[in-house]
Motif scaffolding. Structure first.
Motif, PDB file in Angstrom:
ATOM      1  N   CYS A   1      -0.197  18.004   3.376  1.00 12.58           N
ATOM      2  CA  CYS A   1       0.698  18.864   2.599  1.00 12.58           C
ATOM      3  C   CYS A   1       2.115  18.841   3.145  1.00 12.58           C
ATOM      4  CB  CYS A   1       0.179  20.310   2.605  1.00 12.58           C
ATOM      5  SG  CYS A   1      -1.475  20.502   1.936  1.00 12.58           S
ATOM      6  N   VAL A   2       3.029  19.315   2.303  1.00 16.57           N
ATOM      7  CA  VAL A   2       4.398  19.613   2.720  1.00 16.57           C
ATOM      8  C   VAL A   2       4.517  21.135   2.751  1.00 16.57           C
ATOM      9  CG1 VAL A   2       6.844  19.364   2.190  1.00 16.57           C
ATOM     10  CG2 VAL A   2       5.258  17.502   1.651  1.00 16.57           C
ATOM     11  N   SER A   3       4.822  21.698   3.911  1.00 18.45           N
ATOM     12  CA  SER A   3       4.863  23.151   4.081  1.00 18.45           C
ATOM     13  C   SER A   3       6.289  23.623   4.323  1.00 18.45           C
ATOM     14  CB  SER A   3       3.975  23.580   5.262  1.00 18.45           C
ATOM     15  OG  SER A   3       2.651  23.138   5.081  1.00 18.45           O
TER      16      SER A   3
ATOM     17  N   SER B   1       9.845  16.254  -0.301  1.00 19.64           N
ATOM     18  CA  SER B   1      10.024  17.481   0.478  1.00 19.64           C
ATOM     19  C   SER B   1      11.431  18.054   0.339  1.00 19.64           C
ATOM     20  CB  SER B   1       9.729  17.220   1.956  1.00 19.64           C
ATOM     21  OG  SER B   1      10.631  16.263   2.488  1.00 19.64           O
ATOM     22  N   TYR B   2      12.272  17.421  -0.488  1.00 23.06           N
ATOM     23  CA  TYR B   2      13.671  17.844  -0.595  1.00 23.06           C
ATOM     24  C   TYR B   2      13.822  19.230  -1.187  1.00 23.06           C
ATOM     25  CZ  TYR B   2      13.335  16.762  -5.567  1.00 23.06           C
ATOM     26  OH  TYR B   2      12.962  16.750  -6.883  1.00 23.06           O
ATOM     27  N   ASN B   3      12.870  19.652  -2.029  1.00 24.02           N
ATOM     28  CA  ASN B   3      13.013  20.937  -2.730  1.00 24.02           C
ATOM     29  C   ASN B   3      12.364  22.104  -1.995  1.00 24.02           C
ATOM     30  OD1 ASN B   3      10.412  20.035  -3.116  1.00 24.02           O
ATOM     31  ND2 ASN B   3      10.234  20.821  -5.191  1.00 24.02           N
ATOM     32  N   ILE B   4      11.914  21.877  -0.749  1.00 25.71           N
ATOM     33  CA  ILE B   4      11.315  22.941   0.043  1.00 25.71           C
ATOM     34  C   ILE B   4      12.209  23.208   1.253  1.00 25.71           C
ATOM     35  CG2 ILE B   4       9.307  23.632   1.419  1.00 25.71           C
ATOM     36  CD1 ILE B   4       7.573  21.950  -0.355  1.00 25.71           C
ATOM     37  N   ASP B   5      12.640  24.439   1.408  1.00 25.84           N
ATOM     38  CA  ASP B   5      13.549  24.807   2.490  1.00 25.84           C
ATOM     39  C   ASP B   5      12.866  24.638   3.843  1.00 25.84           C
ATOM     40  OD1 ASP B   5      15.787  25.789   3.797  1.00 25.84           O
ATOM     41  OD2 ASP B   5      15.127  27.868   3.652  1.00 25.84           O
ATOM     42  N   GLY B   6      13.468  23.838   4.727  1.00 21.90           N
ATOM     43  CA  GLY B   6      12.911  23.618   6.056  1.00 21.90           C
ATOM     44  C   GLY B   6      11.541  22.972   6.005  1.00 21.90           C
TER      45      GLY B   6
ATOM     46  N   PHE C   1       0.845  -1.195   0.000  1.00 27.99           N
ATOM     47  CA  PHE C   1       0.000   0.000   0.000  1.00 27.99           C
ATOM     48  C   PHE C   1       0.882   1.248   0.000  1.00 27.99           C
ATOM     49  CE2 PHE C   1      -2.667  -3.271   1.851  1.00 27.99           C
ATOM     50  CZ  PHE C   1      -3.890  -3.057   1.235  1.00 27.99           C
ATOM     51  N   LEU C   2       0.440   2.253  -0.735  1.00 32.53           N
ATOM     52  CA  LEU C   2       1.184   3.512  -0.794  1.00 32.53           C
ATOM     53  C   LEU C   2       1.209   4.173   0.578  1.00 32.53           C
ATOM     54  CD1 LEU C   2       2.599   5.615  -2.651  1.00 32.53           C
ATOM     55  CD2 LEU C   2       0.382   6.741  -2.848  1.00 32.53           C
ATOM     56  N   SER C   3       2.398   4.600   1.010  1.00 30.25           N
ATOM     57  CA  SER C   3       2.546   5.302   2.287  1.00 30.25           C
ATOM     58  C   SER C   3       2.573   6.801   2.033  1.00 30.25           C
ATOM     59  CB  SER C   3       3.835   4.864   2.991  1.00 30.25           C
ATOM     60  OG  SER C   3       4.124   5.722   4.085  1.00 30.25           O
ATOM     61  N   SER C   4       1.576   7.489   2.564  1.00 30.09           N
ATOM     62  CA  SER C   4       1.517   8.940   2.396  1.00 30.09           C
ATOM     63  C   SER C   4       2.739   9.608   3.020  1.00 30.09           C
ATOM     64  CB  SER C   4       0.234   9.476   3.034  1.00 30.09           C
ATOM     65  OG  SER C   4       0.214  10.888   3.019  1.00 30.09           O
ATOM     66  N   THR C   5       3.173   9.101   4.170  1.00 31.67           N
ATOM     67  CA  THR C   5       4.318   9.696   4.868  1.00 31.67           C
ATOM     68  C   THR C   5       5.596   9.560   4.044  1.00 31.67           C
ATOM     69  OG1 THR C   5       3.329   9.215   7.015  1.00 31.67           O
ATOM     70  CG2 THR C   5       5.700   9.641   6.975  1.00 31.67           C
ATOM     71  N   LEU C   6       5.876   8.352   3.548  1.00 30.07           N
ATOM     72  CA  LEU C   6       7.092   8.141   2.752  1.00 30.07           C
ATOM     73  C   LEU C   6       7.042   8.960   1.461  1.00 30.07           C
ATOM     74  CD1 LEU C   6       7.538   4.267   3.106  1.00 30.07           C
ATOM     75  CD2 LEU C   6       8.796   6.063   4.298  1.00 30.07           C
ATOM     76  N   PHE C   7       5.870   9.054   0.857  1.00 30.98           N
ATOM     77  CA  PHE C   7       5.709   9.804  -0.393  1.00 30.98           C
ATOM     78  C   PHE C   7       6.000  11.285  -0.164  1.00 30.98           C
ATOM     79  CE2 PHE C   7       3.082  11.408  -4.017  1.00 30.98           C
ATOM     80  CZ  PHE C   7       3.738  10.703  -5.025  1.00 30.98           C
ATOM     81  N   LYS C   8       5.485  11.840   0.939  1.00 26.37           N
ATOM     82  CA  LYS C   8       5.698  13.265   1.230  1.00 26.37           C
ATOM     83  C   LYS C   8       7.139  13.540   1.636  1.00 26.37           C
ATOM     84  CE  LYS C   8       2.115  13.323   3.978  1.00 26.37           C
ATOM     85  NZ  LYS C   8       1.050  13.700   4.911  1.00 26.37           N
ATOM     86  N   GLN C   9       7.738  12.638   2.407  1.00 28.62           N
ATOM     87  CA  GLN C   9       9.128  12.837   2.824  1.00 28.62           C
ATOM     88  C   GLN C   9      10.059  12.867   1.621  1.00 28.62           C
ATOM     89  OE1 GLN C   9       9.793   9.651   5.621  1.00 28.62           O
ATOM     90  NE2 GLN C   9       9.018  10.834   7.371  1.00 28.62           N
TER      91      GLN C   9
END
Length: 398
Positions: free
Chosen positions: A153-155, A141-146, A130-138
């Motif tokens: 969402c990734v903020s 998130s490399y291209n967003i500072d902090g 099953f797709l993991s939302s947490t792993l997908f977002k992590q």
């Protein structure tokens, strides 16, 4: 026939002016923001991912305290509820499983014949992936500072950007069928409306409308839009695919039917070229080989397309490349030309408008221009060097 009470008519016009000047903006301003969002999304979307400006700003509204909501939809992944509408061997499919989950949620079951590389985003449960939302977002998130995980969402660390990573389902699922006919009055809520109108008093806005007032409001609000600046700053250059993206943007400009829309595409092409040119390695061309000379000419041609988003910064960057190539006489001539363009009526972001600016905005020739054409002639933007830019003079690098 319904006859509007004169007092009601006065209050209505007064409220409209207040909303134009302080909250929403004029009809043309909202339309301009929507166009800028749409064309920027078209320009930043790639073969693998579609970019969509959403939320209130995506609708052309910039409310107090609002953030920038962006959607990134993968083009290589598709979700289906019951049966696939089509089958494409280039896509990875996930099937929705809604048993034993909370209302409004689903589990996404990966097909065994999907791309194995995507299994890194999956968790195994009872022999199924099953797709993991947490792993997908992590991972994204490399291209967003902090980057901070904020619900779906990734903020960013400042709470300005909310980027939602999305997967596309081409059919309406049964659980969402009622959304098609749902009321559009649920948002904004009463409290949100009161917050926006908290400082409104009819007596403050009873002055007569000048013919140029609404045009001036459109220019000022667009010029001072923080969300527009942040969203424009998000335009990045994919170094590996920059040539392909460059050709795609040229195609968008050439085949655009309406001249007014063409200027919007040229505006974003200019912004993108400012970053593209800074990824091209440069050395001293006076003692260089054929490859280095080709690199210099490529950078020069790209920078010539960087002069269309404002009146000054593109020319400054062109002067910088001449300086980098030690062609100081050419750099100096361009700088002298730039100085002649820095006149009192020029516009820049977050400025206090003077009488000179208002007199300029009264001109009929100015009012007939689209906002991006006006920026090309009258706006002075900042010149931005990217990190590790090849155009930064050696003295500044030290």
């Amino acid at each position: 026939m319904f006859i509007l009470d004169p007092d009601t008519n006065t209050v209505s016009l007064t409220l409209y002016r207040y909303l134009c000047e302080n909250i929403v903006g004029t009809k043309n301003h909202v339309k301009t923001i929507r166009l800028l969002n749409t064309i920027r999304d078209n320009g930043t979307s790639t073969e693998s991912e579609a970019s969509i400006t959403s939320g209130s700003f995506g609708e052309g509204l910039e409310m107090r305290g609002s953030d920038l909501d962006m959607m990134a939809s993968s083009k290589f992944i598709e979700v289906y509820a019951d049966e696939k509408t089509t089958h494409n061997s280039m896509l990875t499919y996930y099937k929705m499983e809604t048993d034993d989950v909370k209302p409004g949620f689903t589990q996404l079951l990966s097909e065994t014949n999907g791309k194995k590389a995507l299994f890194q985003f999956c968790e195994e449960l009872n022999g199924k992936h099953f797709l993991s939302s947490t792993l997908f977002k992590q991972f994204h998130s490399y291209n967003i500072d902090g980057a901070i995980i904020h619900g779906p969402c990734v903020s960013d660390k400042n709470g300005i950007l909310d980027q939602c990573l999305c997967l596309h389902c081409k059919t309406w699922i049964s659980q969402a069928s009622q959304w098609i006919s749902r009321s559009n009055n649920a948002w904004p809520s009463y409290n949100v409306k009161q917050n926006q109108l908290s400082n409104f008093h009819v007596s403050m806005w009873m002055d007569h409308f000048e013919p140029y007032t609404l045009h001036a409001i459109e220019v000022v609000k667009t010029l001072n839009s923080k969300l527009l600046r942040w969203s424009n700053d998000m335009m990045s250059v994919n170094v590996k695919k920059k040539t392909c993206l460059y050709k795609r943007r040229v195609h968008q400009i050439v085949y655009c039917d309406k001249s007014s829309l063409k200027y919007f595409y040229i505006y974003y092409m200019s912004l993108w070229c400012a970053r593209f040119a800074q990824t091209i390695p440069l050395t001293n061309t006076r003692s260089s080989n054929k490859h280095q000379y080709k690199q210099y000419n490529s950078c020069f041609c790209i920078l010539l397309q960087n002069i269309h988003h404002d009146a000054v910064s593109g020319w400054l960057m062109l002067a910088s490349v001449f300086y980098k190539a030690k062609q100081y006489d050419k750099a100096l001539h361009i700088i002298i030309y730039i100085i002649t363009k820095c006149t009192p009526e020029k516009l820049y972001s977050f400025m206090d408008m003077s009488d000179t600016h208002y007199q300029m905005l009264k001109l009929k020739s100015i009012q007939e221009k689209t906002i991006v054409r006006l920026w090309k002639i009258k706006r002075v933007d900042v010149m931005k060097f990217e990190r590790n830019s090849w155009l930064i003079p050696n003295e500044l690098q030290i």
